[in-house]
Structures are given as C-alpha cells and as structure tokens.
Enzyme design. Structure first.
Site, PDB file in Angstrom:
ATOM      1  N   TRP A 187      58.433  93.033   4.645  1.00 45.02           N
ATOM      2  CA  TRP A 187      58.672  92.252   3.417  1.00 45.02           C
ATOM      3  C   TRP A 187      57.875  92.880   2.280  1.00 45.02           C
ATOM      4  O   TRP A 187      56.673  93.146   2.444  1.00 45.02           O
ATOM      5  CB  TRP A 187      58.215  90.802   3.666  1.00 45.02           C
ATOM      6  CG  TRP A 187      58.385  89.893   2.496  1.00 45.02           C
ATOM      7  CD1 TRP A 187      59.459  89.787   1.675  1.00 45.02           C
ATOM      8  CD2 TRP A 187      57.421  88.928   2.026  1.00 45.02           C
ATOM      9  NE1 TRP A 187      59.236  88.810   0.732  1.00 45.02           N
ATOM     10  CE2 TRP A 187      58.000  88.282   0.922  1.00 45.02           C
ATOM     11  CE3 TRP A 187      56.142  88.556   2.441  1.00 45.02           C
ATOM     12  CZ2 TRP A 187      57.346  87.280   0.217  1.00 45.02           C
ATOM     13  CZ3 TRP A 187      55.486  87.562   1.746  1.00 45.02           C
ATOM     14  CH2 TRP A 187      56.090  86.931   0.648  1.00 45.02           C
ATOM     15  N   ASP A 243      52.927  87.056  11.157  1.00 46.94           N
ATOM     16  CA  ASP A 243      53.541  86.300  10.059  1.00 46.94           C
ATOM     17  C   ASP A 243      54.699  85.488  10.644  1.00 46.94           C
ATOM     18  O   ASP A 243      55.641  86.044  11.200  1.00 46.94           O
ATOM     19  CB  ASP A 243      54.045  87.270   8.974  1.00 46.94           C
ATOM     20  CG  ASP A 243      54.521  86.525   7.729  1.00 46.94           C
ATOM     21  OD1 ASP A 243      54.602  85.279   7.751  1.00 46.94           O
ATOM     22  OD2 ASP A 243      54.827  87.200   6.724  1.00 46.94           O
ATOM     23  N   LYS A 302      60.891  77.624   4.605  1.00 51.95           N
ATOM     24  CA  LYS A 302      62.264  77.712   5.094  1.00 51.95           C
ATOM     25  C   LYS A 302      62.596  76.594   6.068  1.00 51.95           C
ATOM     26  O   LYS A 302      63.588  75.899   5.910  1.00 51.95           O
ATOM     27  CB  LYS A 302      62.496  79.065   5.766  1.00 51.95           C
ATOM     28  CG  LYS A 302      62.751  80.204   4.812  1.00 51.95           C
ATOM     29  CD  LYS A 302      61.523  80.697   4.130  1.00 51.95           C
ATOM     30  CE  LYS A 302      61.846  81.833   3.159  1.00 51.95           C
ATOM     31  NZ  LYS A 302      60.643  82.441   2.625  1.00 51.95           N
TER      32      LYS A 302
HETATM   33  C1  LMR Z   1      62.432  86.622   0.534  1.00 49.68           C
HETATM   34  O1  LMR Z   1      62.026  87.585   1.188  1.00 49.68           O
HETATM   35  O2  LMR Z   1      63.476  86.653  -0.131  1.00 49.68           O
HETATM   36  C2  LMR Z   1      61.637  85.345   0.553  1.00 49.68           C
HETATM   37  O3  LMR Z   1      60.593  85.452   1.442  1.00 49.68           O
HETATM   38  C3  LMR Z   1      61.239  84.897  -0.789  1.00 49.68           C
HETATM   39  C4  LMR Z   1      60.242  85.768  -1.470  1.00 49.68           C
HETATM   40  O4  LMR Z   1      59.275  85.216  -2.005  1.00 49.68           O
HETATM   41  O5  LMR Z   1      60.393  87.000  -1.516  1.00 49.68           O
END
Ligand code: LMR
Length: 396
Positions: A130, A211, A246
């Site tokens: 992420w 996570d 979520k």
């Molecule tokens: C995402 O990856 O789209 C979500 O976790 C929201 C974010 O804050 O990026």
C-alpha cells in the site's frame, strides 16, 4: 518561512476522487479508493452501526477525555476479535494495545514505538505494498527495504523469491505482512506459506509487523486472521495495526488498534508505558465515537450477529463481482487470462494493464483506477460491469 515550499502532486489514491467527482460523464466508474460500495454505488452506514449509534446517543453521559489508550472495553474486544478470545498470548497476559485514529494512526504509532526500542530499525515491506505504508513508517524514522511479493506477468505470488530475500533478515529487523486481502494485489499467503514464515521468524528472530485492514473481507473473520494468530503463537514479540474502516464501514470515524505482543507480562507493562507516551506526544488521545460503536457491537450478541451478517454480505458481493468480472471480460472478448481475479481476495486486484492503458480508460471512458491498474472491485456493479468490460477489451 513558507515561500520556498514547492507544491506536491495529489496523493495517487485520494487524488483520483477529485477527478472522478468533477467528471460529468453519466457512465463514469470509480474503481480508485478502497471504499466498499453497494450495488447502487453507495457507501451506506451499516445497520448494526446505526443501531449502536442510536443506543450510544441515549446512553452517553459525558464527553470527558478517554485517555491515550482509549477504552478498556474497546481494546479488549478488538484484541479478542483479532487474536481469538482463547489465544495463548492473551492468556499469558502478554498483549497490550491502544485505540488509534484508524489503521493509519496505528501504523504510525507503532512505527514510532519501534523507533524508540530500535532507532532506525529496518522494516521489510512487500513489493508492491500500500503506497501509504512507506510515509507512515518511514517518516517515523524506520528504514524501508522491500522483498519481492507479486509477479505482475503471471499475476501470482513470488513466494520463493520472498523467502530468499527474507532468509538473511534477523533480530532487530521487522517484516511487514498483510494479514489478508493484500493491498494492492489481492494475492494472499496460503496457510503453508504462513507456517513457513512463522518458522523463519522464530528461527531468525525478526519481528513480524502485521497490517490487518480487511478482517472479514477475504474468507471470514477467523479465517482471515489465521496466519496472524499462528504468527502470534510462534514468536515472542509481534506488532499488529488493525483498522475498523472497512469491516465496520467506519471510514471517516477513524477507528483502529495498535497492538503489541510482548515476550512476558513485565515487558508488556513497560512497553505499554512507552506506547502511550508516543500517543500523548502525537495527538494526546484518540477520538471516541467510532470506537464506542465498535465496542457496543462487539459486546452485544444481537448487534454482533447483525454486523457479522452485513459483513458476510459485503464479502459475498465482492466475491460475486470477482467471478462476474472474469466471465464478463471473457464475454467482451478481452484478450488475456483474467482467472486470477477470482482466486484473489478482498477489495483489490491489479488488472494488469499499462499506465498508458489506465489513462486511456480514464480519458475515453471515464473509468478511474490507480496508475498501477489496481481496481477497487466494489466499485463495479451489475449495471456498469458490461460497460467496464467492453472498455477494457477495447484498450487491450
Ligand atoms: C486504499 O488503499 O484505497 C484505502 O486503504 C484508502 C486509502 O487511504 O488509501
């Protein structure tokens, strides 16, 4: 003082929302940010949340401070949700936690906490991970290194390469793992692979940092925590950042948990004093409202059953969309094998197209996704599926 500041481009995920909102095409589709949407494209408030909120409104007696750790009830309920009520680490009184502003708050607080124990420690994150992991952990002073995780060409895990990269990682380093529903690629570790990683952590001494942002969105509440629970049985020390955005649909309320598993109860007490000191020096204490809702749902059998039903409905809708996507892409004549989408879990998968093709989808069809071709599956529906699949087939 501020004149020399240069402007930054918008966040790659959040920035998409603004462009999507400004687009006037009635067929536009938002597959950007990871927010669950129902068949009509709406992100509603869960019924269990509404009910808990109604009760809270009646019963709440004070708005006084709640303290850096948040409430005891929320912490306990979340520890049990994540680890399972009878986990040996809980029985041994080796777990401490703090209620945080979302999963992001948890990641940041834990990163600063680690930086106190092991200044400048290296944390290994998956390639890809992420996008916000890097600033959240790196800005707290941790060094970021990556291990291979996903092969875009074959749309599958690179587990052997991952193991090889982590084989030299030892005590003092951390390894960030996604508990389930990997963001961005949707490819999760199998139980055998979790077993192997748990053995490596035990033998080599690195600290797992897990996570858990999507518990319940993959296979179910307990199944999604299987690897995490095994890891917590296998090692002395471990960190978990959990999010309620979520699975409780509490995105804007900012509810999360920073949890630490310690080697023994005495270290846990000392560690907790540091963790709470990190919180105090950041935002003093977490917001209360969202966490009070979660606590109320998890501690009431009826509300909890309703919530679990709603969570199951969200999960099943996403899994249905995954299957529908594979079938509709084939029916639209899209070249390539997209069957991996059905095997992957959670909100996201990479479509596997180039950034140029992503741009074409946006410019020619008003379809919005992150440049990497990560799509947020819940943005699809029965009504836009065909339009989407024909558009993809046309740009391939
Ligand atoms: C995402 O990856 O789209 C979500 O976790 C929201 C974010 O804050 O990026």
């Amino acid at each position: 003082m501020f004149k020399h500041l240069s402007s930054l481009s918008p966040d790659p995920i959040l920035g998409l929302l603004a462009s999507y909102r400004a687009d006037e095409n009635p067929h536009k589709i938002d597959l950007g940010v990871g927010v669950y949407k129902d068949e009509s494209g709406h992100t509603g408030v869960l019924q269990a949340v509404k009910e808990a909120e109604t009760r809270l409104l009646q019963s709440e007696e004070t708005k006084a401070y709640i303290g850096p750790a948040g409430t005891v009830g929320f912490n306990r309920a979340m520890q049990e949700l994540i680890l399972g009520a009878d986990h040996p680490a809980l029985a041994a009184n080796r777990v401490r936690s703090a209620q945080t502003p979302g999963g992001c708050g948890a990641l940041r607080v834990l990163a600063e906490f680690v930086n106190r124990a092991e200044p400048g420690a290296t944390i290994w994150v998956s390639d890809p991970t992420w996008a916000n992991h890097v600033p959240l952990l790196g800005n707290a002073g941790l060094q970021i290194k990556t291990y291979p995780y996903y092969d875009r060409a074959s749309s599958s895990l690179r587990f052997e390469a991952m193991v090889e990269a982590l084989s030299e990682v030892g005590r003092g380093d951390l390894v960030l793992l996604h508990a389930c529903c990997h963001n961005p690629c949707g490819a999760d570790l199998s139980r055998d692979q979790w077993r192997q990683l748990a053995q490596m952590a035990q033998k080599q001494g690195f600290t797992p940092f897990i996570d858990m942002a999507y518990q319940g969105f993959g296979e179910g509440l307990a199944d999604d925590a299987w690897g995490l629970r095994l890891m917590a049985e296998s090692v002395d020390e471990m960190l978990v950042a959990a999010s309620c955005s979520k699975n409780f649909g509490l995105y804007r309320e900012r509810v999360g948990l920073a949890m630490v598993v310690y080697g023994d109860a005495a270290s846990a007490d000392r560690g907790q004093s540091q963790l709470l000191n990190v919180v105090r020096g950041n935002y003093s204490m977490p917001p209360s409202h969202g966490a009070a809702i979660v606590e109320s749902i998890l501690s009431d059998a009826g509300l909890r059953a309703n919530w679990e039903e709603e969570l199951t409905e969200m999960r099943e809708r996403i899994n249905g969309l995954r299957l529908g996507l594979v079938e509709n892409l084939a029916a639209a004549g899209a070249s390539g094998d997209f069957s991996f989408i059905q095997r992957q879990k959670g909100m996201f998968s990479f479509l596997g197209i180039t950034p140029e093709q992503v741009q074409r989808l946006q410019q020619e069809y008003s379809i919005y996704m992150v440049d990497s071709s990560r799509i947020s599956i819940a943005g699809l529906s029965q009504s836009n599926m065909e339009y989407f699949c024909r558009a993809v087939a046309s740009i391939l």
